[in-house]
Design a protein around this motif. Structure first.
Motif, mmCIF file in Angstrom:
data_model
loop_
_atom_site.group_PDB
_atom_site.id
_atom_site.type_symbol
_atom_site.label_atom_id
_atom_site.label_comp_id
_atom_site.label_asym_id
_atom_site.label_seq_id
_atom_site.Cartn_x
_atom_site.Cartn_y
_atom_site.Cartn_z
ATOM 1 N N LEU A 14 114.337 35.203 17.590
ATOM 2 C CA LEU A 14 113.472 34.655 18.626
ATOM 3 C C LEU A 14 113.880 33.245 19.036
ATOM 4 O O LEU A 14 113.951 32.913 20.217
ATOM 5 N N ARG A 20 113.838 29.871 24.819
ATOM 6 C CA ARG A 20 112.737 30.028 23.867
ATOM 7 C C ARG A 20 112.693 28.847 22.905
ATOM 8 O O ARG A 20 111.608 28.388 22.533
ATOM 9 N N HIS A 51 109.373 35.016 28.326
ATOM 10 C CA HIS A 51 109.781 34.512 27.019
ATOM 11 C C HIS A 51 108.568 34.108 26.166
ATOM 12 O O HIS A 51 108.592 34.258 24.933
ATOM 13 N N LEU A 54 107.387 37.224 24.475
ATOM 14 C CA LEU A 54 108.196 37.556 23.307
ATOM 15 C C LEU A 54 107.811 36.684 22.108
ATOM 16 O O LEU A 54 107.731 37.174 20.975
ATOM 17 N N ASP A 57 104.421 37.933 20.825
ATOM 18 C CA ASP A 57 104.571 39.192 20.099
ATOM 19 C C ASP A 57 105.222 38.962 18.734
ATOM 20 O O ASP A 57 104.947 39.702 17.772
#
Length: 252
Positions: A14, A20, A51, A54, A57
């Motif tokens: 990530l 990110r 992003h 993501l 999550d």
């Protein structure tokens, strides 16, 4: 000798993406809305939102609706989750790389000056003031204030600090932020979305941050009924305070 194939830790997957990582670094300093991140990063809203989804999550970022404008959401870093996942990534590479998730305490002999602001100064900002003083002692000069202060501290704020942390603020009274207009602070932190919009400036202070923390008394229920909400709020503020300490060290 053939090495076994290992999955790349989720934190590395990530955080390795440049955008990110930039978003994580930004959120490490405070809470932001998407449109603010779009302006600061210079990328499209769709790309930023993708992003952020993501990161949400993956458990690194959380979001909550703004109490000032319910159409907006504030994003913030899940500090404990990041710490645990980062430590796990080190351990996955080598056992000797297990990291200590406890942030260092203030090491400077010069007290940092910090002001916490919410609307009523009867719960969130008062809890933050008490907890920072509890963790940092004489190494920090900390105050709290409200943009529309209540007549007195919320009973549950007094109760949760005494019961969970052994801190007594029963003699403390809310103050108006305007009474501190002549003071200068190294860092001003708003804990209320509404207070953020009207908080006055304090000159050329070193840093500013916003923590989007819902009012634990907003439901207006009986004190006993909403006490668990105060416990959760105090726990979140305590987590943020613990991770604030090394940032105060770095700025002095």
């Amino acid at each position: 000798m053939e090495l076994s194939r290992q999955l790349v830790p989720s934190f590395v997957q990530l955080a390795a993406h440049p955008l990110r990582w930039q978003l994580l670094a930004m959120l490490s300093g405070g809470d932001y809305r998407v449109r603010e991140m779009v302006t600061l990063v210079g990328e499209s809203q769709n790309l930023i939102s993708y992003h952020l989804r993501l990161l949400r999550d993956g458990g690194l970022v959380r979001a909550n609706r703004s109490s000032f404008d319910g159409r907006d959401s504030y994003y913030h870093l899940d500090l404990d989750s990041c710490s645990q996942m980062l430590a796990g990534a080190g351990a996955a590479l080598h056992p000797a790389l297990v990291m200590n998730p406890t942030p260092p305490k203030l090491g400077s002999t010069t007290p940092a000056s910090v002001l916490f602001v919410c609307t009523g100064n009867s719960a969130r900002s008062a809890i933050a003031e008490a907890l920072l003083r509890h963790h940092a002692g004489a190494r920090v000069d900390v105050l709290s204030a409200g943009t529309r202060p209540r007549p007195e501290m919320h009973p549950n704020a007094v109760r949760v600090l005494r019961g969970e942390f052994g801190i007594d603020i029963s003699d403390q009274r809310p103050r108006h932020v305007d009474t501190l207009a002549d003071r200068r602070f190294d860092r001003v932190i708003t804990l209320c979305d509404k207070a953020r919009e009207v908080c006055p400036e304090f000159g050329d202070f070193t840093g500013w941050a916003h923590w989007s923390i819902p009012d634990p008394a907003a439901s207006g229920g009986a004190d006993d009924d909403i006490y668990p909400t105060f416990q959760a709020t105090a726990a979140e503020i305590d987590t943020r305070i613990r991770y604030l300490l090394p940032m105060l060290t770095a700025q002095l």
